[in-house]
Design an enzyme around this catalytic site. Structure first.
Site, PDB file in Angstrom:
ATOM      1  N   TYR A 148       0.855  -1.210   0.000  1.00  0.00           N
ATOM      2  CA  TYR A 148       0.000   0.000   0.000  1.00  0.00           C
ATOM      3  C   TYR A 148       0.880   1.246   0.000  1.00  0.00           C
ATOM      4  CZ  TYR A 148      -3.143   3.491   2.217  1.00  0.00           C
ATOM      5  OH  TYR A 148      -3.863   4.610   2.543  1.00  0.00           O
ATOM      6  N   ARG A 196     -10.731  -0.790   9.927  1.00  0.00           N
ATOM      7  CA  ARG A 196      -9.655  -0.161  10.703  1.00  0.00           C
ATOM      8  C   ARG A 196     -10.052  -0.028  12.179  1.00  0.00           C
ATOM      9  NH1 ARG A 196      -8.824   4.419   6.140  1.00  0.00           N
ATOM     10  NH2 ARG A 196     -11.059   3.985   5.972  1.00  0.00           N
ATOM     11  N   VAL A 197      -9.087   0.393  12.997  1.00  0.00           N
ATOM     12  CA  VAL A 197      -9.200   0.162  14.445  1.00  0.00           C
ATOM     13  C   VAL A 197     -10.440   0.796  15.082  1.00  0.00           C
ATOM     14  CG1 VAL A 197      -7.658   2.068  15.187  1.00  0.00           C
ATOM     15  CG2 VAL A 197      -7.896   0.029  16.603  1.00  0.00           C
ATOM     16  N   VAL A 214      -3.510  -5.682  18.802  1.00  0.00           N
ATOM     17  CA  VAL A 214      -2.573  -6.336  17.895  1.00  0.00           C
ATOM     18  C   VAL A 214      -1.138  -6.060  18.356  1.00  0.00           C
ATOM     19  CG1 VAL A 214      -1.733  -6.368  15.511  1.00  0.00           C
ATOM     20  CG2 VAL A 214      -4.193  -6.200  15.965  1.00  0.00           C
ATOM     21  N   ASP A 215      -0.345  -7.115  18.455  1.00  0.00           N
ATOM     22  CA  ASP A 215       1.061  -6.997  18.857  1.00  0.00           C
ATOM     23  C   ASP A 215       1.214  -6.116  20.100  1.00  0.00           C
ATOM     24  OD1 ASP A 215       1.866  -8.726  16.824  1.00  0.00           O
ATOM     25  OD2 ASP A 215       2.112  -7.093  15.387  1.00  0.00           O
ATOM     26  N   GLY A 217      -0.585  -3.729  21.448  1.00  0.00           N
ATOM     27  CA  GLY A 217      -1.314  -2.453  21.528  1.00  0.00           C
ATOM     28  C   GLY A 217      -0.465  -1.287  21.985  1.00  0.00           C
ATOM     29  N   ARG A 221      -0.532   6.029  17.335  1.00  0.00           N
ATOM     30  CA  ARG A 221      -1.070   6.734  16.178  1.00  0.00           C
ATOM     31  C   ARG A 221      -1.444   8.154  16.613  1.00  0.00           C
ATOM     32  NH1 ARG A 221       0.705   2.741  14.172  1.00  0.00           N
ATOM     33  NH2 ARG A 221      -0.279   1.329  12.670  1.00  0.00           N
ATOM     34  N   ASP A 296       3.917  -3.862  11.259  1.00  0.00           N
ATOM     35  CA  ASP A 296       3.374  -2.586  11.718  1.00  0.00           C
ATOM     36  C   ASP A 296       4.505  -1.614  11.990  1.00  0.00           C
ATOM     37  OD1 ASP A 296       1.463  -0.763  12.437  1.00  0.00           O
ATOM     38  OD2 ASP A 296       0.817  -1.809  14.247  1.00  0.00           O
TER      39      ASP A 296
HETATM   40  P1  NAD Z   1     -12.707   4.481   1.868  1.00  0.00           P
HETATM   41  O1  NAD Z   1     -12.447   3.062   1.550  1.00  0.00           O
HETATM   42  O2  NAD Z   1     -13.795   4.786   2.835  1.00  0.00           O
HETATM   43  O3  NAD Z   1     -13.017   5.271   0.512  1.00  0.00           O
HETATM   44  C1  NAD Z   1     -12.510   4.892  -0.746  1.00  0.00           C
HETATM   45  C2  NAD Z   1     -13.668   4.902  -1.721  1.00  0.00           C
HETATM   46  O4  NAD Z   1     -13.164   4.546  -3.038  1.00  0.00           O
HETATM   47  C3  NAD Z   1     -14.744   3.864  -1.385  1.00  0.00           C
HETATM   48  O5  NAD Z   1     -16.006   4.477  -1.192  1.00  0.00           O
HETATM   49  C4  NAD Z   1     -14.754   2.942  -2.562  1.00  0.00           C
HETATM   50  O6  NAD Z   1     -16.039   2.436  -2.907  1.00  0.00           O
HETATM   51  C5  NAD Z   1     -14.192   3.810  -3.676  1.00  0.00           C
HETATM   52  N1  NAD Z   1     -13.647   2.989  -4.763  1.00  0.00           N
HETATM   53  C6  NAD Z   1     -12.774   1.962  -4.664  1.00  0.00           C
HETATM   54  N2  NAD Z   1     -12.535   1.435  -5.875  1.00  0.00           N
HETATM   55  C7  NAD Z   1     -13.266   2.160  -6.754  1.00  0.00           C
HETATM   56  C8  NAD Z   1     -13.429   2.111  -8.168  1.00  0.00           C
HETATM   57  N3  NAD Z   1     -12.785   1.207  -8.909  1.00  0.00           N
HETATM   58  N4  NAD Z   1     -14.251   3.013  -8.755  1.00  0.00           N
HETATM   59  C9  NAD Z   1     -14.922   3.925  -8.028  1.00  0.00           C
HETATM   60  N5  NAD Z   1     -14.803   4.023  -6.679  1.00  0.00           N
HETATM   61  C10 NAD Z   1     -13.981   3.159  -6.046  1.00  0.00           C
HETATM   62  O7  NAD Z   1     -11.345   5.138   2.360  1.00  0.00           O
HETATM   63  P2  NAD Z   1     -11.085   6.548   3.060  1.00  0.00           P
HETATM   64  O8  NAD Z   1     -10.707   6.316   4.459  1.00  0.00           O
HETATM   65  O9  NAD Z   1     -12.187   7.485   2.760  1.00  0.00           O
HETATM   66  O10 NAD Z   1      -9.752   7.003   2.302  1.00  0.00           O
HETATM   67  C11 NAD Z   1      -9.793   7.839   1.160  1.00  0.00           C
HETATM   68  C12 NAD Z   1      -8.368   8.082   0.661  1.00  0.00           C
HETATM   69  O11 NAD Z   1      -7.556   8.651   1.675  1.00  0.00           O
HETATM   70  C13 NAD Z   1      -7.640   6.822   0.202  1.00  0.00           C
HETATM   71  O12 NAD Z   1      -6.810   7.144  -0.891  1.00  0.00           O
HETATM   72  C14 NAD Z   1      -6.784   6.456   1.390  1.00  0.00           C
HETATM   73  O13 NAD Z   1      -5.653   5.696   1.003  1.00  0.00           O
HETATM   74  C15 NAD Z   1      -6.424   7.808   1.911  1.00  0.00           C
HETATM   75  N6  NAD Z   1      -6.123   7.778   3.353  1.00  0.00           N
HETATM   76  C16 NAD Z   1      -7.130   7.736   4.269  1.00  0.00           C
HETATM   77  C17 NAD Z   1      -6.817   7.759   5.621  1.00  0.00           C
HETATM   78  C18 NAD Z   1      -7.857   7.805   6.697  1.00  0.00           C
HETATM   79  O14 NAD Z   1      -7.530   8.137   7.812  1.00  0.00           O
HETATM   80  N7  NAD Z   1      -9.117   7.475   6.410  1.00  0.00           N
HETATM   81  C19 NAD Z   1      -5.497   7.785   6.011  1.00  0.00           C
HETATM   82  C20 NAD Z   1      -4.501   7.786   5.063  1.00  0.00           C
HETATM   83  C21 NAD Z   1      -4.830   7.793   3.732  1.00  0.00           C
HETATM   84  C1  UGA Z   2      -4.427   2.909   8.231  1.00  0.00           C
HETATM   85  C2  UGA Z   2      -4.571   2.557   6.752  1.00  0.00           C
HETATM   86  O1  UGA Z   2      -3.433   2.006   6.205  1.00  0.00           O
HETATM   87  C3  UGA Z   2      -4.867   3.745   5.928  1.00  0.00           C
HETATM   88  O2  UGA Z   2      -6.213   4.096   6.036  1.00  0.00           O
HETATM   89  C4  UGA Z   2      -4.056   4.937   6.240  1.00  0.00           C
HETATM   90  O3  UGA Z   2      -3.044   5.039   5.296  1.00  0.00           O
HETATM   91  C5  UGA Z   2      -3.482   4.975   7.641  1.00  0.00           C
HETATM   92  O4  UGA Z   2      -4.304   4.240   8.505  1.00  0.00           O
HETATM   93  C6  UGA Z   2      -3.430   6.393   8.147  1.00  0.00           C
HETATM   94  O5  UGA Z   2      -4.456   6.887   8.586  1.00  0.00           O
HETATM   95  O6  UGA Z   2      -2.408   7.035   8.083  1.00  0.00           O
HETATM   96  P1  UGA Z   2      -3.293   1.857  10.347  1.00  0.00           P
HETATM   97  O7  UGA Z   2      -3.145   3.071  11.177  1.00  0.00           O
HETATM   98  O8  UGA Z   2      -2.290   0.798  10.582  1.00  0.00           O
HETATM   99  O9  UGA Z   2      -3.291   2.232   8.794  1.00  0.00           O
HETATM  100  O10 UGA Z   2      -4.766   1.214  10.466  1.00  0.00           O
HETATM  101  P2  UGA Z   2      -5.738   0.747  11.613  1.00  0.00           P
HETATM  102  O11 UGA Z   2      -6.431  -0.457  11.113  1.00  0.00           O
HETATM  103  O12 UGA Z   2      -6.616   1.845  12.040  1.00  0.00           O
HETATM  104  O13 UGA Z   2      -4.773   0.270  12.796  1.00  0.00           O
HETATM  105  C7  UGA Z   2      -4.200   1.129  13.735  1.00  0.00           C
HETATM  106  C8  UGA Z   2      -3.457   0.267  14.735  1.00  0.00           C
HETATM  107  O14 UGA Z   2      -4.399  -0.474  15.516  1.00  0.00           O
HETATM  108  C9  UGA Z   2      -2.531  -0.789  14.115  1.00  0.00           C
HETATM  109  O15 UGA Z   2      -1.373  -0.878  14.892  1.00  0.00           O
HETATM  110  C10 UGA Z   2      -3.311  -2.083  14.203  1.00  0.00           C
HETATM  111  O16 UGA Z   2      -2.503  -3.224  14.296  1.00  0.00           O
HETATM  112  C11 UGA Z   2      -4.082  -1.863  15.495  1.00  0.00           C
HETATM  113  N1  UGA Z   2      -5.377  -2.579  15.623  1.00  0.00           N
HETATM  114  C12 UGA Z   2      -6.292  -2.566  14.613  1.00  0.00           C
HETATM  115  C13 UGA Z   2      -5.657  -3.222  16.820  1.00  0.00           C
HETATM  116  O17 UGA Z   2      -4.823  -3.266  17.748  1.00  0.00           O
HETATM  117  N2  UGA Z   2      -6.877  -3.824  16.974  1.00  0.00           N
HETATM  118  C14 UGA Z   2      -7.820  -3.829  15.999  1.00  0.00           C
HETATM  119  O18 UGA Z   2      -8.909  -4.414  16.224  1.00  0.00           O
HETATM  120  C15 UGA Z   2      -7.520  -3.181  14.791  1.00  0.00           C
END
Ligand code: NAD
Ligand code: UGA
Length: 343
Positions: A148, A196-197, A214-215, A217, A221, A296
């Site tokens: 990723y 996600r968490v 996980v691992d 905790g 973040r 991680d």
């Molecule tokens: P999300 O999964 O909720 O949103 C992604 C959306 O893309 C989904 O609604 C999904 O249906 C759509 N999608 C996937 N494949 C598609 C396709 N082929 N055609 C049309 N739509 C499609 O994720 P999010 O948390 O909203 O993240 C949005 C962006 O921000 C991503 O690029 C993610 O990597 C980045 N990001 C998010 C976080 C966070 O904290 N949420 C952190 C780091 C990076």
């Molecule tokens: C996520 C995703 O990779 C992306 O959405 C994004 O790039 C990134 O967050 C970000 O926001 O920057 P991560 O933070 O690892 O990465 O995702 P989470 O699933 O939210 O996990 C956070 C931490 O909680 C990890 O260490 C994971 O191992 C832990 N975790 C997760 C638990 O301990 N218990 C759970 O039930 C789930």
């Protein structure tokens, strides 16, 4: 301004649409494979088109041609997907996103690309993440969780290369764990992998199931309230200084371990509902929770001075961030069932 939001049906996308359509000066077109999270988000300046950008690239092409600015949020954004289907991750997060950038180049449109804090990878303790100075350190190929971050990193480097060539106006945002309403989806008690968490811990609070650490905790973040994240978007949208630049979007003041987060969510749930949950905190290895190939990082706080220099700073603290997200999920009509995605 005419904005196209790709991934409008996702967590960040649905919140961004809701925020932008309150501003009458914007015309917003959203594209996604799913509209579930957009339920009830309406306005005369918003149009939603249900389309898969991979299967029907001509739909995005036609909309981008008529836009001023393209916002690309499409990606698989969930660690369990990186571990289960790494090839699909690189296909969507790199190749399909690159095609969007090339469409922006073809029509001379500005691109705001959501990348990730994960590009910083496994920086040593004590480091801070600075956009234009930090090394990007990823794990071994056999730990395919890094696919990723690798896909996003190469995409960023391609955008930078096009910027140097003078054929693309881009801004890259690196989100640090945004949290808020419409975050991922809830899961049955005891589910491993999946969302996600926040969604995992929220599900556990509602079902009484275990909260998996996980691992141990102890990893940390920095969580960012989605309202602060939306304001950061507006700042870069309106700033000429954001031209061909990369910005961290995060809140260093919320730095917390996953174990502390579990305790905070239990306390907040108790305060909001009057019920004290009896969830068991269960330590589990990353490989057992996600499968082989998981690794991680113990993240460190983002340096946000670059975005602060444009006038943005986070306003909402850790407690408020999780109170708002938990409160939203306490209403059963708000619970969505899918993460979306063309899967
Ligand atoms: P999300 O999964 O909720 O949103 C992604 C959306 O893309 C989904 O609604 C999904 O249906 C759509 N999608 C996937 N494949 C598609 C396709 N082929 N055609 C049309 N739509 C499609 O994720 P999010 O948390 O909203 O993240 C949005 C962006 O921000 C991503 O690029 C993610 O990597 C980045 N990001 C998010 C976080 C966070 O904290 N949420 C952190 C780091 C990076
Ligand atoms: C996520 C995703 O990779 C992306 O959405 C994004 O790039 C990134 O967050 C970000 O926001 O920057 P991560 O933070 O690892 O990465 O995702 P989470 O699933 O939210 O996990 C956070 C931490 O909680 C990890 O260490 C994971 O191992 C832990 N975790 C997760 C638990 O301990 N218990 C759970 O039930 C789930």
């Amino acid at each position: 301004m005419r904005l196209v939001i790709l991934g409008a049906g996702g967590f960040i996308g649905s919140n961004l649409v809701e925020y932008l359509i309150d501003q009458a000066e914007h015309q917003v077109v959203g594209i996604d494979v799913t509209a579930e999270k957009l339920h009830g988000i309406e306005g005369p300046n918003f149009e939603f088109i249900q389309a898969d950008i991979a299967a029907a690239p001509e739909v995005a092409d036609g909309v981008i041609e008529k836009a001023d600015t393209v916002v690309d949020l499409i990606a698989y954004a969930n660690p369990s997907i990186y571990v289960e289907t790494p090839l699909e991750v690189v296909q969507l997060n790199f190749f399909e996103n690159l095609r969007i950038a090339e469409t922006c180049i073809k029509y001379g449109k500005r691109l705001i690309q959501y990348s990730t804090s994960e590009v910083y990878g496994k920086n040593p303790a004590g480091a801070t993440f600075r956009e234009d100075e930090s090394d990007l350190i990823l794990g071994p190929v056999t730990k395919h969780r890094w696919i990723y971050a690798a896909s996003k990193q190469v995409l960023e480097r391609m955008l930078h290369g096009h910027g140097l060539a003078g054929d693309l106006h881009y801004t890259i945002l690196r989100p640090f764990n945004f949290v808020g309403p419409r975050f991922d989806y809830l899961v049955p008690a005891g589910t491993k992998g999946g969302p996600r968490v926040f969604a995992h811990f929220m599900s556990a609070l509602l079902t009484g199931g275990p909260m998996y650490l996980v691992d141990s905790g102890e990893q940390r973040r920095c969580f960012t309230h989605i309202d602060d994240a939306n304001r950061a978007f507006s700042v870069v949208l309106d700033s000429p200084e954001a031209h061909n630049e990369v910005f961290n979007v995060g809140n260093p003041a919320t730095d917390t371990s996953v174990r502390e987060l579990a305790m905070l969510m239990i306390a907040t749930y108790t305060e909001l509902t009057g019920n004290t949950p009896q969830n068991e905190l269960v330590e589990i290895s990353g490989e057992e929770f996600y499968g082989p190939g998981y690794e991680d990082t113990n993240r460190v706080p983002p340096d946000i001075s670059k975005l602060e220099s444009l006038g943005w700073s986070p306003r909402l603290d850790l407690e408020q961030t999780f109170r708002d997200a938990i409160k939203y999920n306490l209403d059963p009509k708000n619970n969505t069932t899918t993460m979306g995605g063309a899967r």
